[in-house]
Design an enzyme around this catalytic site. Structure first.
Site, PDB file in Angstrom:
ATOM      1  N   HIS A  40      -6.747  -1.296  15.237  1.00 11.84           N
ATOM      2  CA  HIS A  40      -6.969  -0.563  13.980  1.00 11.84           C
ATOM      3  C   HIS A  40      -6.818  -1.502  12.778  1.00 11.84           C
ATOM      4  CE1 HIS A  40      -6.829   3.057  11.352  1.00 11.84           C
ATOM      5  NE2 HIS A  40      -6.047   2.290  10.621  1.00 11.84           N
ATOM      6  N   GLU A  41      -5.703  -2.246  12.745  1.00 14.17           N
ATOM      7  CA  GLU A  41      -5.466  -3.116  11.584  1.00 14.17           C
ATOM      8  C   GLU A  41      -6.484  -4.255  11.544  1.00 14.17           C
ATOM      9  OE1 GLU A  41      -3.620  -1.721   9.517  1.00 14.17           O
ATOM     10  OE2 GLU A  41      -2.587  -0.380  10.893  1.00 14.17           O
ATOM     11  N   GLY A  64       3.162   2.404  10.431  1.00 20.09           N
ATOM     12  CA  GLY A  64       2.940   1.774  11.729  1.00 20.09           C
ATOM     13  C   GLY A  64       2.641   0.301  11.560  1.00 20.09           C
ATOM     14  N   ALA A  65       1.768  -0.008  10.597  1.00 18.88           N
ATOM     15  CA  ALA A  65       1.370  -1.395  10.352  1.00 18.88           C
ATOM     16  C   ALA A  65       0.558  -1.437   9.075  1.00 18.88           C
ATOM     17  CB  ALA A  65       0.546  -1.929  11.521  1.00 18.88           C
ATOM     18  N   MET A  66       0.252  -2.667   8.613  1.00 20.14           N
ATOM     19  CA  MET A  66      -0.470  -2.815   7.352  1.00 20.14           C
ATOM     20  C   MET A  66      -1.476  -3.946   7.462  1.00 20.14           C
ATOM     21  SD  MET A  66      -1.024  -1.867   4.344  1.00 20.14           S
ATOM     22  CE  MET A  66      -2.232  -2.652   3.328  1.00 20.14           C
ATOM     23  N   GLU A  77      -9.764   4.775   6.109  1.00 21.84           N
ATOM     24  CA  GLU A  77      -8.909   5.203   7.222  1.00 21.84           C
ATOM     25  C   GLU A  77      -9.664   6.043   8.261  1.00 21.84           C
ATOM     26  OE1 GLU A  77      -6.394   3.730   7.884  1.00 21.84           O
ATOM     27  OE2 GLU A  77      -5.615   2.961   5.990  1.00 21.84           O
ATOM     28  N   GLU A 106       0.854  -1.186   0.000  1.00 19.97           N
ATOM     29  CA  GLU A 106       0.000   0.000   0.000  1.00 19.97           C
ATOM     30  C   GLU A 106       0.890   1.236   0.000  1.00 19.97           C
ATOM     31  OE1 GLU A 106      -3.680   2.144   2.401  1.00 19.97           O
ATOM     32  OE2 GLU A 106      -2.841   0.315   3.210  1.00 19.97           O
TER      33      GLU A 106
END
Length: 869
Positions: free
Chosen positions: A298-299, A262-264, A321, A122
């Site tokens: 969140h992820e 931060g993360a995916m 998001e 992404e």
């Protein structure tokens, strides 16, 4: 010379799509061969040209329906196939590419992280793996086979469910994965490496068992348990609050050290920056624990709001998001403290997002044009996007909002949707007209509400006169009126809440501000009330109302809404800072209001009533928060006055700070709301006491007796900021203990970068050669360079321009190796218009130096061009 802008209005549905793709990776860090076999379908019968995105790899061969294909044109960004001779509308393409993961410092596509290999696709990273229709509205089913040396890469992971695996005679092995849910290429993931593995299971509400696997670098297993607990809490909460259940047989998280973000949320295989996975009491602070939980949530929440329903195009990024940030904020609020979480989010919004709105990169939450998509992973899209969702929740209520969510999921599951699809579902489910509200999606900038009031004693009528305007922004001169939910409360002079009514009818405390000017009237009010305005920060706006100190003190003491009590404390601090900054600029003696000091004493002395609120009220805004009060920022003046305020509070409240510090005793470390709150208050006492005569002694002791990272870091931070004699020995002790651990050293680097010393920049430059520092690791760069540029206001903005030159040198290096990180770090430099003429000239000089490079990355080009325009 540079890539052209793309516009939202130019969106066209794709002429071709991919239904299935089989990816074969022959994996090696030096050379990886990728064979992508895709089933294509022509959607537009007239289309004869198929343009595929791809760059930064070696192109080997292409076959159409099993035969070599030569009718194509290639450039640095794409491969265009001439299909004029092809009669069928369904066909197969097989493309072979060669990648070099160990040389890929951009950390996009397929790259090496430590000893392992992983991907980041992404927004547009998949095109660095193979040629593909790399756009979010092309959804395909992925099957992935990974073959690699077993001793080096015992774990081979990808999206979906493991379906089969095998051993090869030459010491290699292979695993095949299949993801049954169609997804865009940006959600593809692959990880190969040797890890410690934490396993668990989760039983969904329909009774399915899901295998949970958490992969961390060898030796870090003792830091993985909290992340696993956080995942299980997230899964349970999403079922209970949103009715959304997980859909695969397995859910995996992998922590990697080299990661731009931060993360995916890749489907079924989330790849995380290890910063947001690893935590135990000796390495992570309370803040880290909560951040890990929030990012894991969140992820995970993206599984539905992002993966099962994705974006039609990248202009709709806030669809996934903004909504998912709102969901993770609600998760934290439900589990911990609603008011504490709200205050934390508003502080972030007011400093970082409001600053973005006032910068050359100002844009609506749904941007209209873009050059480099990575530049729109912004505070506006995420945080303001979440505020827009929150306002809808305020207008519809929980029940109406959930009804809208159910309709949205039912209609859009398995599709690539738009922001309009979401608003429309909310509108139809609730029956509430959101026509004017939609302007929040297309208008940039921070709206301003100016409020005055009047009181008619004889009629017992109180009126609030509200006007709204949004100042012009760099991207948009003309503004329209927005639908702004303004939540209020009224108190009498002794702090008793009043009923909101008009002619005997109860009035909703959320006022609908829709016009340029509006008056709201309240009857049966028997003395002039004190208004609490923008309770819970019901809209992301700036508020102008001429409060007197007496009114603010009444609200500070009596407001029922915790956010309001915290907010009026911020207003009191701001009044003090403004007044003293003027005195400082006129070379007058500084003075702190005795009345405010007396209120702070009361808050501290009665901390037991609500320790969390007491801590939040007594925490002075950071220099960067104060800076946002001014059109033209005076870095030296603001730093000087804030320092005076800290020292004055410390000296005035010294005895009470000591009493509270000694009263709070926490013998063992527990991550509970109560303990976190008490630890925060005790550490706040330490941070103030550091500025008094007992400071060196107390801080030294606090460091020695600390049995957790929260207390250790609090002592270290207090010693550093107050420049105590014990500082250097404590910093050296910490360094010798932790220099083997990059993540923990990031805390040390950040402290070094924010030292108030005159020679701090020399120190930062020296630390670039520290054995624990790695220029190619985004976490190290953000900790050292990012903290210096974003948090050390006075030193970065030194009038000789040394801070600007230093950052420019770093950005020039990063332009080559990692443009995405460069683009994040350039922010303080492009905001030059907020400073005096001399500083502006120096900052522009730095930007011009970068723009004159032979090859400027799109990430930097877009920001510099906007800033210098």
């Amino acid at each position: 010379m540079q890539a052209k802008a793309k516009y939202r209005k130019d969106y066209k549905a794709p002429d071709f799509t991919v239904s299935n793709i089989f990816l074969d990776f022959q994996l090696n860090s030096k050379k990886t061969i990728v064979t992508a076999t895709s089933q294509y379908k022509r959607l537009n019968p007239e289309a004869i040209k198929l343009r595929l995105d791809g760059h930064s790899f070696q192109f080997s061969t292409i076959k159409l329906n099993g035969k070599d294909f030569k009718h194509f044109k290639q450039d640095s960004e794409s491969l265009t196939l001439d299909l004029s001779q092809l009669k069928e509308n369904q066909f197969e393409l097989e493309i072979v590419t060669i990648l070099h993961p160990e040389k890929n410092t951009s950390l996009q596509g397929l790259y090496q992280s430590g000893e392992g290999i992983c991907t980041q696709c992404e927004a547009e990273g998949f095109r660095q793996i193979t040629y593909m229709l790399d756009r979010p509205d092309v959804l395909a089913r992925y099957t992935t086979r990974i073959t690699a040396e077993k001793s080096k890469y015992p774990y081979l992971l990808s999206n979906g469910n493991r379906i089969t695996s095998g051993e090869l005679p030459d010491g290699r092995h292979w695993v095949e994965w299949n993801d049954p849910f169609p997804k865009p290429s940006y959600l593809f993931a692959l990880v190969a490496g040797d890890f410690d593995l934490l396993k668990d299971t989760f039983i969904t509400k329909s009774g399915r068992e899901v295998a949970l696997e958490l992969y961390v670098d060898r030796g870090n297993l003792d830091r993985a348990a909290w992340a696993m607990q956080s995942l299980k809490r997230s899964m349970k909460w999403d079922e209970e609050r949103f009715g959304l259940e997980y859909d695969l047989d397995i859910y995996m998280i992998v922590a990697v050290d080299f990661f731009n973000m931060g993360a995916m949320e890749n489907k079924g295989l989330n790849i995380f920056n290890s910063k947001f996975v690893l935590a135990n009491p000796s390495t992570a602070t309370d803040e880290d624990y909560l951040a890990v939980e929030s990012v894991i949530a969140h992820e995970y929440f993206h599984n539905w709001t992002g993966n099962r329903i994705t974006c039609r195009d990248w202009f709709q990024l806030s669809l996934k998001e903004g909504l998912t940030v709102f969901r993770d904020q609600e998760f934290t609020s439900d589990l911990w403290s609603r008011s504490g979480k709200r205050i934390e989010d508003v502080r972030l919004l007011r400093t970082a997002q409001f600053a973005e709105d006032a910068s050359p990169m100002s844009h609506p939450i749904r941007p209209e044009k873009v050059i480099e998509m990575n530049n729109f992973y912004t505070m506006t899209v995420y945080e303001k996007g979440a505020e827009v969702i929150r306002m809808m929740h305020t207008l519809l209520g929980e029940e109406g909002f959930q009804k809208g969510m159910r309709l949205y999921v039912e209609e859009q599951d398995g599709k690539a949707a738009t922001c309009e699809d979401f608003v429309s579902a909310m509108e139809r489910a609730s029956g509430i007209d959101l026509t004017q509200f939609r302007h929040w999606y297309s208008q940039s900038g921070t709206p301003e509400l100016t409020i005055s009031d009047s009181y008619d004693e004889q009629k017992a009528v109180y009126s609030l006169h509200v006007s709204q305007m949004t100042p012009p922004t760099s991207d948009q001169m003309e503004k329209v009126n927005l639908h702004i939910p303004l939540k209020i409360a009224l108190y009498d002079k002794s702090g008793i809440p009043l009923t909101l009514e008009n002619e005997g009818k109860e009035v909703n405390p959320v006022l609908d501000v829709k016009q340029t000017e509006q008056t709201f009237t309240f009857t049966n009010i028997h003395s002039k009330p004190v208004p609490a305005l923008l309770c819970d920060f019901s809209a992301p706006v700036k508020l102008n109302y001429e409060y007197s100190t007496a009114q603010l003190v009444t609200l500070l003491r009596h407001a029922e809404n915790h956010f309001v009590r915290w907010d009026v404390a911020q207003m009191l601090y701001s009044m003090e800072l403004r007044r003293n900054l003027t005195r400082h600029q006129q070379s007058k003696t500084l003075e702190f209001s005795a009345e405010i000091l007396s209120e702070l004493y009361q808050v501290l002395d009665h901390y037991q009533q609500d320790p969390e609120l007491a801590t939040l009220i007594l925490t002075l805004p950071k220099v960067t928060e104060f800076a946002e009060l001014f059109k033209t920022i005076d870095p030296e003046g603001i730093t000087f006055v804030r320092d005076f305020m800290v020292r004055t509070i410390a000296e005035s409240l010294k005895q009470t700070l000591l009493k509270v510090y000694n009263e709070i005793r926490l013998d063992e470390y527990r991550v509970t709301a109560e303990d976190i709150t008490l630890r925060a208050l005790r550490n706040l006492c330490v941070s103030y006491l550091a500025y008094t005569t007992v400071g060196n002694n107390i801080v030294n002791k606090h460091y020695s007796y600390a049995n957790n990272m929260t207390d250790t870091l609090a002592a270290l931070s207090a010693a550093t900021k107050a420049q105590l004699p014990c500082r250097d020995s404590l910093l050296a002790d910490f360094e010798s203990k932790w220099q083997h651990d990059g993540l923990v050293m990031d805390k040390w680097f950040a402290l070094q970068a924010t030292r108030p010393d005159e020679d701090v920049l020399l120190n930062v430059m020296k630390l670039m050669d520290h054995p624990s520092f790695n220029f190619n690791n985004p976490n190290r760069l953000r900790a050292l360079v990012g903290s210096f540029a974003n948090q050390n206001l006075k030193a970065f903005h030194a009038i000789d321009g040394s801070g600007y030159r230093f950052l420019t040198d770093v950005l020039i290096r990063l332009n080559e190796s990692n443009p995405q990180v460069a683009s994040r770090l350039i922010e303080p430099l492009i905001r030059f218009s907020r400073y005096d003429g001399q500083r502006q000239t120096l900052m522009k000089r730095g930007l011009e130096r970068i723009s004159e490079l032979e090859k400027v990355s799109r990430d930097l080009y877009e920001k510099i061009e906007k800033a210098l325009q």
